[in-house]
Design a protein around this motif. Structure first.
Motif, PDB file in Angstrom:
ATOM      1  N   CYS A 192       0.879  -1.165   0.000  1.00 45.97           N
ATOM      2  CA  CYS A 192       0.000   0.000   0.000  1.00 45.97           C
ATOM      3  C   CYS A 192       0.918   1.217   0.000  1.00 45.97           C
ATOM      4  O   CYS A 192       1.289   1.724  -1.047  1.00 45.97           O
ATOM      5  N   THR A 193       1.387   1.658   1.169  1.00 41.65           N
ATOM      6  CA  THR A 193       2.417   2.680   1.200  1.00 41.65           C
ATOM      7  C   THR A 193       3.678   2.100   0.556  1.00 41.65           C
ATOM      8  O   THR A 193       4.084   0.988   0.878  1.00 41.65           O
ATOM      9  N   SER A 208      -8.449   7.352   8.253  1.00 43.69           N
ATOM     10  CA  SER A 208      -7.539   6.223   8.375  1.00 43.69           C
ATOM     11  C   SER A 208      -6.104   6.574   7.989  1.00 43.69           C
ATOM     12  O   SER A 208      -5.227   5.718   8.064  1.00 43.69           O
ATOM     13  N   SER A 232       6.629  -0.680   6.038  1.00 42.72           N
ATOM     14  CA  SER A 232       5.310  -0.084   5.774  1.00 42.72           C
ATOM     15  C   SER A 232       4.329  -0.772   6.709  1.00 42.72           C
ATOM     16  O   SER A 232       4.653  -1.802   7.305  1.00 42.72           O
ATOM     17  N   GLY A 233       3.139  -0.200   6.810  1.00 44.46           N
ATOM     18  CA  GLY A 233       2.132  -0.821   7.664  1.00 44.46           C
ATOM     19  C   GLY A 233       1.815  -2.237   7.200  1.00 44.46           C
ATOM     20  O   GLY A 233       1.746  -3.169   8.008  1.00 44.46           O
ATOM     21  N   ALA A 234       1.646  -2.387   5.899  1.00 42.16           N
ATOM     22  CA  ALA A 234       1.282  -3.701   5.375  1.00 42.16           C
ATOM     23  C   ALA A 234       2.400  -4.721   5.625  1.00 42.16           C
ATOM     24  O   ALA A 234       2.131  -5.896   5.887  1.00 42.16           O
ATOM     25  N   GLU A 293       1.991  -5.888   9.059  1.00 45.16           N
ATOM     26  CA  GLU A 293       0.945  -6.917   9.154  1.00 45.16           C
ATOM     27  C   GLU A 293       1.534  -8.287   8.812  1.00 45.16           C
ATOM     28  O   GLU A 293       1.318  -9.273   9.514  1.00 45.16           O
ATOM     29  N   HIS A 330      -9.413  -3.053   6.390  1.00 42.47           N
ATOM     30  CA  HIS A 330      -8.597  -2.451   5.334  1.00 42.47           C
ATOM     31  C   HIS A 330      -8.127  -3.570   4.399  1.00 42.47           C
ATOM     32  O   HIS A 330      -7.815  -4.675   4.854  1.00 42.47           O
ATOM     33  N   THR A 382      -5.414  -4.246   2.996  1.00 42.26           N
ATOM     34  CA  THR A 382      -4.113  -4.872   3.213  1.00 42.26           C
ATOM     35  C   THR A 382      -4.216  -6.067   4.158  1.00 42.26           C
ATOM     36  O   THR A 382      -3.402  -6.976   4.082  1.00 42.26           O
ATOM     37  N   THR A 431      -9.122  -3.850  13.647  1.00 40.17           N
ATOM     38  CA  THR A 431      -8.610  -2.479  13.690  1.00 40.17           C
ATOM     39  C   THR A 431      -9.321  -1.778  14.833  1.00 40.17           C
ATOM     40  O   THR A 431     -10.520  -1.961  15.014  1.00 40.17           O
ATOM     41  N   THR A 461     -12.481   0.627  11.736  1.00 44.46           N
ATOM     42  CA  THR A 461     -12.409   1.463  10.535  1.00 44.46           C
ATOM     43  C   THR A 461     -13.688   2.278  10.375  1.00 44.46           C
ATOM     44  O   THR A 461     -13.744   3.180   9.551  1.00 44.46           O
ATOM     45  N   ASP A 475      -4.635  -4.127  14.218  1.00 48.77           N
ATOM     46  CA  ASP A 475      -4.097  -3.203  13.218  1.00 48.77           C
ATOM     47  C   ASP A 475      -4.000  -1.819  13.856  1.00 48.77           C
ATOM     48  O   ASP A 475      -5.005  -1.241  14.262  1.00 48.77           O
ATOM     49  N   HIS A 510       0.917  -3.603  14.342  1.00 45.59           N
ATOM     50  CA  HIS A 510       1.878  -2.722  13.693  1.00 45.59           C
ATOM     51  C   HIS A 510       1.482  -1.292  13.994  1.00 45.59           C
ATOM     52  O   HIS A 510       0.322  -0.998  14.272  1.00 45.59           O
ATOM     53  N   ASN A 538       1.715   2.524  12.242  1.00 48.98           N
ATOM     54  CA  ASN A 538       2.110   3.262  11.046  1.00 48.98           C
ATOM     55  C   ASN A 538       2.790   4.533  11.533  1.00 48.98           C
ATOM     56  O   ASN A 538       2.122   5.502  11.881  1.00 48.98           O
ATOM     57  N   HIS A 579       4.172   6.553   9.861  1.00 49.20           N
ATOM     58  CA  HIS A 579       3.837   7.618   8.911  1.00 49.20           C
ATOM     59  C   HIS A 579       2.394   8.073   9.068  1.00 49.20           C
ATOM     60  O   HIS A 579       1.910   8.849   8.274  1.00 49.20           O
TER      61      HIS A 579
HETATM   62  C1  LIG Z   1      -2.898   2.677   6.172  1.00 57.71           C
HETATM   63  C2  LIG Z   1      -3.503   1.449   6.681  1.00 57.71           C
HETATM   64  C3  LIG Z   1      -2.869   0.197   6.508  1.00 57.71           C
HETATM   65  C4  LIG Z   1      -1.654  -0.028   5.616  1.00 57.71           C
HETATM   66  O1  LIG Z   1      -0.543   0.702   5.934  1.00 57.71           O
HETATM   67  P1  LIG Z   1       0.582   1.006   4.830  1.00 57.71           P
HETATM   68  O2  LIG Z   1       1.646   1.670   5.577  1.00 57.71           O
HETATM   69  O3  LIG Z   1      -0.048   1.873   3.799  1.00 57.71           O
HETATM   70  O4  LIG Z   1       1.007  -0.277   4.241  1.00 57.71           O
HETATM   71  C5  LIG Z   1      -3.438  -0.902   7.112  1.00 57.71           C
HETATM   72  N1  LIG Z   1      -4.581  -0.811   7.814  1.00 57.71           N
HETATM   73  C6  LIG Z   1      -5.242   0.367   7.963  1.00 57.71           C
HETATM   74  C7  LIG Z   1      -6.514   0.410   8.745  1.00 57.71           C
HETATM   75  C8  LIG Z   1      -4.729   1.530   7.394  1.00 57.71           C
HETATM   76  O5  LIG Z   1      -5.371   2.681   7.529  1.00 57.71           O
END
Ligand SMILES: *Cc1c(COP(=O)(O)O)cnc(C)c1O
Length: 965
Positions: free
Chosen positions: A347-348, A519, A579-581, A584, A613, A615, A660, A664, A689, A711, A713, A715
């Protein structure tokens, strides 16, 4: 209320005033009071207590770091000084280690105007193409650069690093392979070790056999679906794989080739030799090593495989006026639509770094690049000639920039290199390795002679500068590269500066307006947080340098990890996923390995709520799990009845749930503890998440709630800027029982810091050089400041929800109609009544000077707004006023004043071209372009993108010359 006169305040009051907290948090005390009144809350703590379920609120103050609770949060200057002292413990050696990382000369014009420029680094992933044409053009240039150098047909706009790109190539090879029963992936034995490490990790969960051997040996093996070769081996040998590739193609084996961008300037492209996939790191095009990242990976394939590519592709489409315009093609929403069937979980990615590499190529152009690559190669020839003259043996007879030198006394040579301030590659058997780069000087080469031959070597650079060439003639590039005008126009600094500015002006970044993306937490990326990332003490370190040289990094990473452990309520933290994904994926792997360690390898089912999400299911699939969807009820909460059923049905096969929190849907589910208990009761683990941590920090923690792994994020919650779609960092926090199962690294082993498990990223600490951003944020906010930030984020969201709810229904709410840190506006009833959609509102917001909220996630036909704590009441009001004005525009469509097919909403956004020429619309030009007045007007450069046209006509290289201005 006027401030008290300074003379009447105590010293600590005066000191408190200089705190960063008030710079980071947008609304002043008075604004917060006004907003609290508007939503009917008595105080900020009252508001939080009334929203967050009582059983998960932390009993005491947030337990963050000794340094942070003992002292006040530091001011910007004091925090910078403290970090500078830490950075000073990094030692700046010249690293000739190679292995995919080299020192670079970042052109100062790019450093200042892009890397250090919020107009570039604060932009969001270009989901809204009309406000993103600048960075889309830079990314298209990156794709063109990739196509020219790899010799393939279709390129993507960056992956996370070379090693993960290799794993993606393997997964893609399996997807496109026609040998459906083959299950083996063959890897040449001279690819970089970290690439092999990541490939092995990935292959394990996919159930592939990885064979490692000399490249030619592949022809003796059966059941191979894909092959991974490296054009220039990790020891420096240049391979001509043309014949081998042809033989493999005959057998329908998919061939991937890892290549180096700088080397490709001089070498024949693997695409022209028949490779199906070519990838590698774009680091040495101007991006500092930064102890491992962030850097972009490039990735290209044959046209026939375009629907199977991982990551994003930028495509040329057209806008409503028929002009050519750029957008993210196909893959854009791939994960959200295809879920566990998605091509990858990326994703990112690394947009900002891809753009630096792209502009490095624009700045130098084809002849500049050839000169740079030629000089590196010539210096290497000279080095080789001198070493041979001195009686040393080189392991290979061909090279571009890397030599493997046979030595008997390796330890002594490495030691002597250190005394010259130089790192050589140390992990080769009876040999040392050295890689030259654009920073290498004549003096450096002489120093290398002294290190290897002794000070009395008596060699002279000029005497050795013969016309030698260690690249086999057949491997020299014959075709022209970078012929497009964009690579041939901007070589003076003036032209370059203006080109970059012209791109920047097309885009809407945080320095223009709030970016209310649900998000995604588009909060302030403060200047003081950004400054350290370009300090040479952080920028210049090679990820595989001796640990003693990285003392500053290890201390900074250690402190940040400790703070994040405390903020998440976990026992350990792994800083590797970039990255967030990827977090995960790493977290799910830890769960998988944990079950395996207890003899429960049958646990493979991953429960994922319908609202998750995209991912989440994509990562679960990568971790070799089977996704089972859990229903949500009408309020958007996890349906506990369904959860119990699904967990029960899974039984001994239950691996985990991914949830999450807050959900979400933007609410704190009251039953989250119960969700954790149910899953635990059936022997599963809880993956929480952490993308929504901005609603938890200082208030509750995933560990306290009962989760096992999350995880973060960095960022999103911890201020690393989005960079137009990356970089990011996705470290994972884990409870103690999972700690032995987080990723380790095969090249770098640090006892007590890294495990013995396989890696998920090329570098041991992922994108280490952006960690100072999060370090600075936490150090300047302190425990109380962080809690305040979360609280104000929640206040801001509730203020927006309250003021907009009469115009737009709020889809989900918790107790007392409150939301968490974001809220979902339901546009479906409006669309039903008026035909105006969430897309029309999103595009009309551009005319008002705003970036759209998140569209149609997690529910189709909605807009999700997340204001963050950094936006002041003034900006929130400006956004709310725009949304209310848009609502009254919708009413004029509803009551027939404007036709459904011709009104300012469906025609949005409007450009400068709309103020000249014919005007036949039933509303004024003024209303079209200046609905919020003309002050500080943002002008989109294209009208609405034609998505259907773009989907049908995938075109991912630079626009043809005829259309280039
Ligand atoms: C942004 C996001 C992700 C993925 O994170 P990346 O850094 O973009 O890979 C996963 N889960 C949720 C709920 C998000 O908002």
């Amino acid at each position: 209320m006027q401030d008290l006169l300074p003379m009447t305040q105590t010293l600590s009051q005066l000191e408190h005033h200089g705190a960063f907290i008030q710079r980071h948090i947008g609304p002043s005390q008075e604004q917060q009071s006004a907003m609290l009144r508007a939503i009917g809350a008595a105080s900020l703590p009252d508001l939080i207590t009334s929203i967050v379920p009582a059983d998960i609120q932390l009993p005491g103050p947030p337990p963050i770091g000794e340094a942070l609770t003992e002292h006040l949060a530091l001011t910007e200057h004091l925090a910078l000084a403290e970090l500078k002292a830490i950075a000073a413990q990094n030692q700046r050696y010249k690293s000739c280690i190679g292995m995919g990382y080299t020192p670079v000369l970042t052109p100062p014009v790019i450093l200042r105007n892009m890397l250090e420029n919020p107009g570039w680094y604060t932009t969001y992933t270009p989901y809204q193409p009309e406000v993103s044409q600048g960075r889309l053009e830079a990314l298209l240039n990156f794709q063109q650069l990739t196509l020219d150098l790899t010799g393939l047909d279709i390129a993507s706009a960056s992956l996370l690093d070379e090693a993960t790109a290799a794993a993606e190539a393997m997964a893609m090879a399996k997807r496109v392979s026609r040998l459906k029963n083959a299950n083996r992936f063959f890897v040449a034995d001279d690819i970089h070790p970290q690439t092999l490490d990541v490939v092995r990790t990935r292959a394990q969960t996919f159930g592939f056999d990885v064979l490692v051997d000399k490249a030619e040996k592949v022809l003796e093996r059966e059941d191979v679906f894909g092959v991974l070769l490296q054009q220039v081996g990790t020891g420096g040998e240049v391979h001509d794989y043309g014949v081998l590739i042809a033989a493999l193609k005959n057998r329908k084996v998919v061939v991937s080739v890892a290549a180096d961008l700088m080397t490709l300037v001089l070498l024949r492209s693997p695409g022209s030799q028949g490779a199906d996939i070519v990838f590698g790191s774009a680091q040495r095009f101007g991006v500092p090593m930064g102890y491992g990242g962030p850097h972009a990976a490039f990735f290209a394939a044959r046209d026939e495989h375009k629907r199977s590519m991982p990551g994003r592709i930028i495509g040329v489409s057209r806008d409503a006026a028929g002009n050519s315009a750029l957008r993210m093609a196909m893959q854009t929403r791939e994960q959200h639509i295809r879920r566990e069937k998605a091509n990858s979980n990326i994703c990112t990615s690394q947009v900002l770094l891809a753009n630096i590499a792209s502009l490095y190529a624009v700045f130098h152009g084809p002849s500049g690049l050839k000169r740079i690559a030629g000089r590196i190669h010539r210096l290497t020839d000279i080095l080789a000639a001198g070493l041979r003259q001195g009686g040393l043996k080189l392991r290979y007879t061909s090279w571009f920039d890397t030599l493997t030198v046979e030595v008997a006394d390796k330890a002594a040579i490495l030691e002597r290199a250190l005394s010259f301030g130089i790192n050589l590659r140390s992990d080769l058997h009876n040999a040392v390795g050295m890689t030259l780069d654009e920073t290498t000087t004549r003096e450096d080469v002489l120093a290398l002679f002294s290190i290897l031959l002794g000070a009395q070597h008596g060699l002279s650079i000029d005497a050795l500068d013969a016309d030698a060439n260690a690249i086999p003639a057949d491997m020299l590039r014959q075709d022209a590269i970078l012929t497009h005008p964009v690579f041939n126009r901007h070589h003076s600094e003036t032209e370059m500066m203006r080109y970059m500015h012209s791109l920047e002006r097309k885009d809407l970044a945080l320095n223009q307006a709030m970016i209310p993306l649900g998000s995604c937490t588009m909060k302030l990326n403060a200047a003081a947080e950004m400054i350290p990332i370009t300090w040479p003490e952080f920028a210049e370190l090679h990820p595989f340098c001796p640990a003693e040289q990285a003392g500053g990094y290890l201390q900074m990473i250690g402190q940040l990890s400790q703070w994040l452990i405390q903020l998440t309520g976990y026992d350990a933290l792994c800083m590797q996923p970039n990255s967030g994904a990827q977090g995960e994926y790493a977290g799910l792997l830890a769960i998988r390995r944990y079950h395996e360690s207890r003899g429960q390898s049958a646990r493979h089912i991953c429960l994922i709520p319908a609202s998750a999400h995209g991912t989440n299911p994509a990562s679960a699939q990568m971790a070799g799990m089977t996704v089972v969807v859990v229903a949500c009820d009408k309020q958007g909460n996890i349906d506990l009845h369904d959860l119990r059923n699904k967990a029960g049905q899974a039984g001994d096969a239950l691996s985990c749930i991914m949830v999450t929190y807050p959900s979400t849907h933007g609410v704190y589910e009251e039953t989250i503890r119960e969700v954790c208990q149910i899953v635990h009761q059936f022997g599963g683990q809880v993956y929480l998440d952490g993308a929504n941590m901005n609603a938890q920090v200082g208030i509750t923690t995933p560990g306290y709630i009962g989760a096992d792994v999350s995880h973060l994020n960095l960022h999103k919650t911890f201020c690393i800027p989005h960079g137009g779609g990356g970089p990011g960092m996705g470290p994972i926090g884990v409870k103690a029982h999972l700690a032995p199962f987080v990723p380790g690294h095969s090249v770098v082993q640090l006892d007590g810091v890294l495990t013995a498990q396989g890696a998920v990223s090329a570098a041991p600490f992922g994108s280490a050089s952006i960690l100072p951003i999060s370090w600075m944020y936490i150090r300047m906010m302190g425990a109380e400041g962080l809690k305040q930030a979360s609280s104000v984020a929640i206040l801001n969201a509730n203020y927006i929800a309250r003021r907009l709810r009469s115009a737009y229904p709020i889809l989900y709410a918790g107790r007392d109609g409150r939301v968490a840190h974001e809220c979902i506006l339901d546009i479906r009833p409006i669309k039903e009544q008026t035909g105006i959609s969430e897309l029309d509102i999103a595009k009309r917001l551009i005319d008002y000077g705003f970036h759209a909220p998140t569209m149609s996630f997690p529910v189709a036909g909605t807009l999700m707004v997340e204001p963050t704590e950094s936006e002041s009441k003034v900006e929130l009001d400006r956004f709310i006023d725009a949304m209310l004005a848009i609502r009254s525009e919708i009413d004029r469509v509803a009551n027939g004043e404007w036709p459904a097919a011709d009104n300012p909403l469906v025609n949005a956004p409007h450009t400068q071209m709309d103020i000249v020429g014919e005007w036949s619309h039933p509303y004024t030009r003024e209303l079209a372009v200046f609905p919020a007045g003309s002050a500080n007007k943002y002008w989109p450069t294209v009208k609405r993108l034609d998505d259907v046209y773009g989907d049908r006509n995938l075109f991912c290289s630079c626009v043809p010359l005829s259309e280039y201005p």
